[in-house]
Design an enzyme around this catalytic site. Structure first.
Site, PDB file in Angstrom:
ATOM      1  N   ASP A  83       0.841  -1.206   0.000  1.00  0.00           N
ATOM      2  CA  ASP A  83       0.000   0.000   0.000  1.00  0.00           C
ATOM      3  C   ASP A  83       0.869   1.246   0.000  1.00  0.00           C
ATOM      4  O   ASP A  83       2.034   1.213   0.424  1.00  0.00           O
ATOM      5  CB  ASP A  83      -0.865   0.078   1.270  1.00  0.00           C
ATOM      6  CG  ASP A  83      -1.754  -1.131   1.445  1.00  0.00           C
ATOM      7  OD1 ASP A  83      -2.110  -1.750   0.439  1.00  0.00           O
ATOM      8  OD2 ASP A  83      -2.072  -1.423   2.610  1.00  0.00           O
TER       9      ASP A  83
HETATM   10  N1  URA Z   1      -1.088  -6.020   3.950  1.00  0.00           N
HETATM   11  C1  URA Z   1      -1.568  -4.756   3.992  1.00  0.00           C
HETATM   12  O1  URA Z   1      -2.561  -4.490   4.653  1.00  0.00           O
HETATM   13  N2  URA Z   1      -0.923  -3.822   3.286  1.00  0.00           N
HETATM   14  C2  URA Z   1       0.179  -4.042   2.565  1.00  0.00           C
HETATM   15  O2  URA Z   1       0.722  -3.126   1.952  1.00  0.00           O
HETATM   16  C3  URA Z   1       0.682  -5.359   2.548  1.00  0.00           C
HETATM   17  C4  URA Z   1       0.024  -6.321   3.238  1.00  0.00           C
END
Ligand code: URA
Length: 237
Positions: free
Chosen positions: A104
Site C-alpha cells: 500500500d
Molecule cells: N497487507 C496490507 O494491509 N498492506 C500491505 O501493503 C501489505 C500487506
C-alpha cells in the site's frame, strides 16, 4: 515452438503475464500486423509480435531488485493522482521493471521489482506459499485472544485467512509492535486482519519475503538480487 502471446511477452521481460493479457484485451499487441486476440499463440521464429509499438525480438536481460520501499509511494506503474511511483526510486536501472505484488501507499519495506514475468509468477502464486513477515505497530496492545484469532485464521469479507504466525510482541506505552507472518497476499490483508480484531495499524513494514530480508538496504534504496538468490526464488514450490 508456439506459445501463448502473454507467455512470450512475459518471457521477454516486458510485463507480467496478467499485464500482457490486459494489453492484448486493450488491442496494444499486434500479431503479424493485426490486433491479437486473447488465447492466440505465436512462434517467435516465424511470427511478428509488436508490444506497444515495440517489436518483440530477442530476450532482454532479466533484472530483479529488492527495494526497501518508503511510505508515500505507490507500487503501480502509473498513478492517476500523480503520486510518486516506486519505480521513480530506481535510478540506474535501464530496464523497465514492474513490482511483484503490491505494498500500500503507506506500507514500507521489502518489495521486489523485476522484468522477469516467470519469476514474478513463481513468487506471487498463492500455491507457492511464500512467507511474508510484516512488522506491525498498532495503537493499543495485542491481547492473547487477538493473537489466537490471527493464529487460527479469521473471517474477512473475502473469506477465512490461513493461519498466521505472531512473534516478538513488544508493548511500549499505548502502542504495540509485533511481527505477523502470512503466506497469502490479498489486498490490504494485514490491515484488514488487524481491523477485524479491533487493532488500529499506525505503521506497517514488510521485513521478510521467504528467505529475503532488508539487511543492508536502507529505506528508499535497493540492491540487485544475486544469481543464487534468483535460483532459490525460482525453486519455490
Ligand atoms: N497487507 C496490507 O494491509 N498492506 C500491505 O501493503 C501489505 C500487506
Amino acid at each position: 515452438m508456439e506459445e501463448r502471446l502473454q507467455k512470450l511477452i512475459a518471457q521477454a521481460g516486458l510485463a507480467s503475464r496478467r499485464q500482457a493479457e490486459k494489453w492484448i484485451e486493450e488491442g496494444k499487441i499486434l500479431l503479424n500486423g493485426r490486433p491479437a486476440k486473447l488465447g492466440e499463440r505465436a512462434d517467435l521464429t516465424i511470427d511478428q509480435i509488436q508490444v506497444n509499438g515495440q517489436m518483440l525480438t530477442s530476450v532482454q536481460e532479466k533484472v530483479t531488485v529488492l527495494l526497501n520501499k518508503p511510505r508515500g509511494y505507490v507500487s503501480t506503474l502509473k498513478d492517476p493522482d500523480g503520486r510518486r511511483l516506486v519505480t521513480d526510486l530506481l535510478v540506474d536501472i535501464p530496464q523497465r521493471l514492474f513490482p511483484v505484488g503490491r505494498l500500500d501507499y503507506n506500507t514500507e519495506g521489502l518489495l521486489l521489482l523485476t522484468n522477469d514475468g516467470e519469476l514474478a509468477q513463481q513468487v506471487s502464486h498463492p500455491r507457492h506459499h511464500v512467507d511474508k513477515t510484516y512488522l506491525v505497530k498498532s495503537r493499543g496492545s495485542l491481547s492473547v485472544k487477538m493473537a489466537k484469532r490471527f493464529e487460527q485464521g479469521l473471517v474477512l469479507d473475502d473469506g477465512k485467512t490461513a493461519p498466521a504466525k505472531i512473534e516478538n510482541i513488544r508493548t511500549t506505552g499505548s502502542s504495540c509492535w509485533f511481527e505477523l507472518t502470512i503466506h497469502e497476499g490479498r489486498n490490504r490483508q494485514v490491515r484488514r486482519m488487524c481491523e477485524a480484531v479491533g487493532l488500529t495499524v499506525v505503521r506497517l513494514k514488510r521485513i521478510r519475503l521467504g528467505f529475503l530480508d532488508l539487511k543492508d538496504v536502507a529505506t528508499g534504496h535497493y540492491r540487485r538480487l544475486s544469481d543464487s538468490e534468483i535460483v532459490k526464488l525460482r525453486n519455490f514450490k
